[in-house]
Design a protein around this motif. Structure first.
Motif, mmCIF file in Angstrom:
data_model
loop_
_atom_site.group_PDB
_atom_site.id
_atom_site.type_symbol
_atom_site.label_atom_id
_atom_site.label_comp_id
_atom_site.label_asym_id
_atom_site.label_seq_id
_atom_site.Cartn_x
_atom_site.Cartn_y
_atom_site.Cartn_z
ATOM 1 N N TYR A 156 23.189 65.781 32.708
ATOM 2 C CA TYR A 156 22.451 64.768 31.377
ATOM 3 C C TYR A 156 23.777 63.729 30.666
ATOM 4 O O TYR A 156 23.482 62.906 30.464
ATOM 5 N N SER A 157 24.506 64.984 30.093
ATOM 6 C CA SER A 157 25.319 64.121 29.086
ATOM 7 C C SER A 157 26.460 63.032 29.954
ATOM 8 O O SER A 157 26.747 62.617 29.516
ATOM 9 N N TRP A 158 27.156 63.886 31.358
ATOM 10 C CA TRP A 158 27.866 62.754 32.085
ATOM 11 C C TRP A 158 26.850 61.551 32.262
ATOM 12 O O TRP A 158 27.810 60.362 31.704
ATOM 13 N N THR A 159 25.590 61.985 32.448
ATOM 14 C CA THR A 159 25.307 60.748 33.157
ATOM 15 C C THR A 159 24.440 59.285 31.694
ATOM 16 O O THR A 159 24.716 58.068 31.620
ATOM 17 N N ALA A 160 24.266 60.126 30.461
ATOM 18 C CA ALA A 160 24.126 59.223 29.482
ATOM 19 C C ALA A 160 25.124 58.756 29.367
ATOM 20 O O ALA A 160 25.102 57.300 28.582
ATOM 21 N N MET A 161 26.575 59.706 29.284
ATOM 22 C CA MET A 161 27.897 58.427 28.412
ATOM 23 C C MET A 161 27.862 57.203 29.582
ATOM 24 O O MET A 161 28.654 56.566 29.010
ATOM 25 N N ILE A 162 27.457 57.994 31.019
ATOM 26 C CA ILE A 162 28.446 56.695 32.071
ATOM 27 C C ILE A 162 27.033 55.576 31.812
ATOM 28 O O ILE A 162 27.585 53.846 31.683
ATOM 29 N N ALA A 163 25.537 55.700 31.412
ATOM 30 C CA ALA A 163 24.987 54.619 31.538
ATOM 31 C C ALA A 163 25.438 54.355 30.031
ATOM 32 O O ALA A 163 25.239 52.255 30.062
ATOM 33 N N GLY A 164 25.367 54.871 29.263
ATOM 34 C CA GLY A 164 26.255 53.751 27.733
ATOM 35 C C GLY A 164 26.777 53.081 27.914
ATOM 36 O O GLY A 164 26.952 51.725 27.972
ATOM 37 N N LEU A 165 28.098 53.211 28.528
ATOM 38 C CA LEU A 165 29.403 52.688 29.078
ATOM 39 C C LEU A 165 28.970 51.748 29.483
ATOM 40 O O LEU A 165 28.831 50.101 30.054
ATOM 41 N N ALA A 166 28.640 51.655 30.471
ATOM 42 C CA ALA A 166 28.132 50.021 31.192
ATOM 43 C C ALA A 166 26.983 49.252 30.857
ATOM 44 O O ALA A 166 27.599 48.377 30.641
ATOM 45 N N SER A 167 26.053 49.621 30.121
ATOM 46 C CA SER A 167 25.654 48.982 29.230
ATOM 47 C C SER A 167 26.342 48.031 28.016
ATOM 48 O O SER A 167 25.362 46.978 28.193
ATOM 49 N N HIS A 168 27.586 48.925 28.042
ATOM 50 C CA HIS A 168 28.146 48.355 26.693
ATOM 51 C C HIS A 168 28.870 47.425 27.435
ATOM 52 O O HIS A 168 29.998 46.774 26.581
ATOM 53 N N GLY A 169 28.868 46.902 28.739
ATOM 54 C CA GLY A 169 29.714 46.019 29.380
ATOM 55 C C GLY A 169 31.578 47.048 29.168
ATOM 56 O O GLY A 169 32.044 46.084 30.232
ATOM 57 N N LYS A 170 31.528 48.081 29.248
ATOM 58 C CA LYS A 170 32.395 48.934 29.932
ATOM 59 C C LYS A 170 32.679 49.817 31.210
ATOM 60 O O LYS A 170 32.302 50.429 31.193
ATOM 61 N N CYS A 171 32.260 48.799 32.313
ATOM 62 C CA CYS A 171 31.884 49.144 33.488
ATOM 63 C C CYS A 171 32.986 49.790 34.162
ATOM 64 O O CYS A 171 32.498 50.561 35.092
ATOM 65 N N GLU A 172 33.952 49.877 33.904
ATOM 66 C CA GLU A 172 35.679 50.270 34.195
ATOM 67 C C GLU A 172 35.279 51.782 33.827
ATOM 68 O O GLU A 172 36.051 52.421 35.063
ATOM 69 N N ASP A 173 35.104 51.605 32.187
ATOM 70 C CA ASP A 173 35.103 53.115 32.272
ATOM 71 C C ASP A 173 34.448 53.747 32.685
ATOM 72 O O ASP A 173 34.778 55.014 32.998
ATOM 73 N N ALA A 174 32.787 53.402 32.608
ATOM 74 C CA ALA A 174 31.815 53.763 33.582
ATOM 75 C C ALA A 174 32.272 54.451 35.302
ATOM 76 O O ALA A 174 32.102 55.809 35.300
ATOM 77 N N ILE A 175 32.922 53.864 35.500
ATOM 78 C CA ILE A 175 33.247 54.272 37.243
ATOM 79 C C ILE A 175 34.461 55.231 36.695
ATOM 80 O O ILE A 175 33.909 56.223 37.842
ATOM 81 N N ASP A 176 34.960 55.069 35.832
ATOM 82 C CA ASP A 176 36.147 56.102 36.524
ATOM 83 C C ASP A 176 36.014 57.605 35.668
ATOM 84 O O ASP A 176 36.193 58.324 35.709
ATOM 85 N N LEU A 177 34.645 57.040 34.403
ATOM 86 C CA LEU A 177 34.014 58.391 34.322
ATOM 87 C C LEU A 177 33.354 59.035 35.119
ATOM 88 O O LEU A 177 33.018 60.372 35.334
ATOM 89 N N PHE A 178 32.941 58.045 35.878
ATOM 90 C CA PHE A 178 32.371 59.195 37.531
ATOM 91 C C PHE A 178 33.184 59.478 38.409
ATOM 92 O O PHE A 178 32.775 60.611 38.724
ATOM 93 N N ASN A 179 34.223 59.543 38.617
ATOM 94 C CA ASN A 179 35.127 59.487 39.136
ATOM 95 C C ASN A 179 34.806 61.012 38.496
ATOM 96 O O ASN A 179 36.182 62.050 39.222
#
Length: 592
Positions: free
Chosen positions: A284-307
């Motif tokens: 849940y913590s990982w998902t909240a952070m990935i979703a947050g980065l994606a919604s703020h336009g930091k999409c590459e960071d979101a995908i890197d965090l998922f990896n």
């Protein structure tokens, strides 16, 4: 008199059931074996039967049908047995049976309902939204000696909030002679669930004034309210309490903090909370952070965090997949997003849901791949809903494919929707007709909405100034400082004329002249909030705005110019994503 159609429920955490007897049973086969031995002995052993019954009723691998059979074999079932059965059904997929048991207990059993019975029955009413039956139970409680029992009162508050009867919940809350942290929390949580977050924040302030110490459940509830309204200063104060009481060590509190900072526009603060989680960093913590980065336009960071999450062997869930797909969507990575959807189950063990398909349909449609998006909807293994078709129609409008849009509108009209979907459908249909200049068709659509009693929600924007949240609607003149706000807007428009700024008049979907269109655009809610922010904050201060609808093209361009002209960073959250305006540019790169 209570009738047999009663149904409903309340969280077990708010009730205080009597503790079950100590059990040494660990599995259903053990329960069956013990029961067989009891029957074979020819003796009815009340304690053994109670153990087997309790395990069967309350264990995650128990069997309620079997528990009922055992209950019938107990010579003299007491209130504990009935309450255990009612509790089990209240949290089961079939909570109506909790009410059936209650009715039997009230009418036919020598054992009468007690203070542990009512919370579970009210829980069933809450789960199924049965306010009428809940009120009948409330009447019985008032006639009994349990109306002043705190656990019963908590259950009533929850039931009324779950049934969208907040006024009745307030009455129970106000009449309580003593309130503990649970009393305040259940009321605050109910307000947030009923889309009344500003009232929830006000109640929290009263709770603090009464010197009631918060717990982790209170914190999560109030952080939800802060996230909804953009009340950053309140959220930061709550964060200080979390640090002082070390509540943040609980994973769900850290996740709520991440979500609050994300939705208040502070993505860096959210990332700090995430990085500080040393233990219990769950999915849940990982998902909240990935979703947050994606919604703020930091999409590459979101995908890197998922990896990174994958490298740590943390199994993603459906929401994680939605967050990653949102990152691909917001970045416009068409082929990557489509490939991710197709390999989700094989690679990550998660079957695609309608939300996942919706992300990819939006990705394809916004990128102009309208035929591919339509084909995906037709071939998906899940029945498409109105939201999916509206997403594609919106893409047709953006890409000016009106022939396809009108064909899809005909299909959308043929679908049976609930009132909320129906309203969304007709608003979009009217907008498409207006964009095509088909004013008669738009007028007919508006007439149909009026006939069905459907009202489009007005554009509304919130801004927090000195700890207070101010809300504006389009054309708002009720604010105490409305005169100053409109004077500021006049000043802004004068400066924009100097910059040769041209309003996007095509965004006004009304058959009026250009002067009226410009007037309509100038009174959008986010512009009122921005003007108020410029008045009330010091030069150079960041301005944060929360809007309930998607930002229009004119307001988006307006914010970019203001960020440069007034040397202000503006963070605006709309229904789709965040926009960070700075020095005339937006973080979304004009793709939203």
């Amino acid at each position: 008199m209570l009738n047999s159609t009663l149904i409903g429920a309340l969280p077990c955490t708010l009730a205080a059931p009597p503790p079950p007897p100590k059990m040494e049973i660990n599995s259903m086969p053990e329960a069956l074996q013990l029961h067989a031995q009891t029957l074979k002995s020819g003796k009815t052993q009340q304690k053994s039967l109670t153990n087997i019954f309790t395990f069967s009723a309350l264990s995650s691998n128990g069997d309620l049908t079997y528990a009922r059979l055992i209950l019938h074999s107990i010579p003299s079932p007491n209130s504990f047995h009935y309450n255990t059965m009612i509790r089990a059904y209240s949290r089961s997929p079939d909570p109506i049976k909790a009410l059936h048991f209650f009715l039997y207990m009230a009418r036919n059993s020598p054992t009468r309902p007690d203070k542990f019975t009512y919370p579970f029955v009210l829980k069933s009413c809450a789960r199924l939204g049965l306010s009428h039956q809940g009120k009948q139970l409330h009447g019985l409680i008032l006639k009994s000696s349990f109306c002043s029992d705190r656990y019963v009162q908590h259950s009533l508050i929850h039931m009324y909030c779950a049934c969208e009867e907040v006024g009745h919940a307030y009455k129970v809350f106000d009449k309580m002679s003593e309130r503990d942290v649970v009393s305040w929390t259940v009321m605050i949580d109910g307000l947030v669930d009923n889309d009344r977050p500003m009232e929830a924040i006000q109640l929290f302030e009263e709770m603090v004034e009464d010197r009631v110490e918060v717990n982790d459940v209170t914190v999560v509830s109030i952080l939800r309210a802060c996230a909804e309204t953009g009340a950053l200063s309140v959220g930061m104060r709550v964060h200080e309490v979390v640090k002082e009481q070390r509540i943040g060590l609980k994973a769900h509190v850290s996740t709520a903090l991440i979500d609050m900072y994300v939705k208040c526009g502070c993505i860096e603060s959210a990332r700090r909370v995430f990085d500080e989680i040393s233990v219990n960093k769950d999915v849940y913590s990982w998902t909240a952070m990935i979703a947050g980065l994606a919604s703020h336009g930091k999409c590459e960071d979101a995908i890197d965090l998922f990896n990174q999450m994958q490298e740590l062997s943390i199994k993603p869930d459906e929401r994680t997949m939605t967050s990653v797909l949102s990152a691909y969507r917001n970045a416009g990575l068409v082929s990557e997003g489509y490939r991710f959807l197709k390999t989700m189950h094989k690679k990550y063990g998660v079957w695609p849901t309608i939300q996942h398909y919706g992300c990819v349909v939006d990705l394809l449609a916004r990128a102009g791949h309208l035929s591919d998006a339509e084909e995906l909807i037709k071939k998906m293994p899940i029945k498409p809903d109105g939201v999916l078709w509206r997403t594609l129609i919106w893409g047709c409008k953006v890409n000016k494919d009106m022939n396809r849009a009108e064909r899809l509108i005909d299909h959308l009209k043929s679908l049976k929707m609930d009132s909320n979907d129906d309203c969304g459908n007709l608003v979009l249909i009217g907008n498409v007709y207006a964009s095509a200049g088909k004013w008669l068709d738009k007028a007919r659509t508006r007439e149909l909405m009026n006939k069905r009693g459907l009202v489009k929600p007005p554009g509304a924007s919130k801004i927090e100034i000195d700890g207070a949240v101010h809300e504006f609607i389009v054309g708002d003149s009720d604010h105490p400082e409305a005169e100053k706000i409109y004077a500021k807007l006049d000043e802004i428009e004068e400066k924009l004329r100097e910059e040769k700024y041209q309003p996007k008049l095509h965004e006004v979907l009304l058959e009026v002249d250009d002067e009226e269109k410009a007037f309509q655009l100038s009174h959008h809610s986010e512009k009122l909030a921005l003007a108020f922010g410029l008045i009330k904050t010091n030069p150079g201060t960041e301005i944060r705005i929360v809007k309930n609808l998607r930002s229009c093209e004119d307001c988006h361009a307006f914010m970019k110019v203001i960020s440069k002209k007034y040397h202000r960073d503006i963070i605006m959250r709309d229904r789709i994503r965040f926009h960070h305006f700075s020095n005339g540019e937006c973080s979304c790169k004009d793709y939203w």
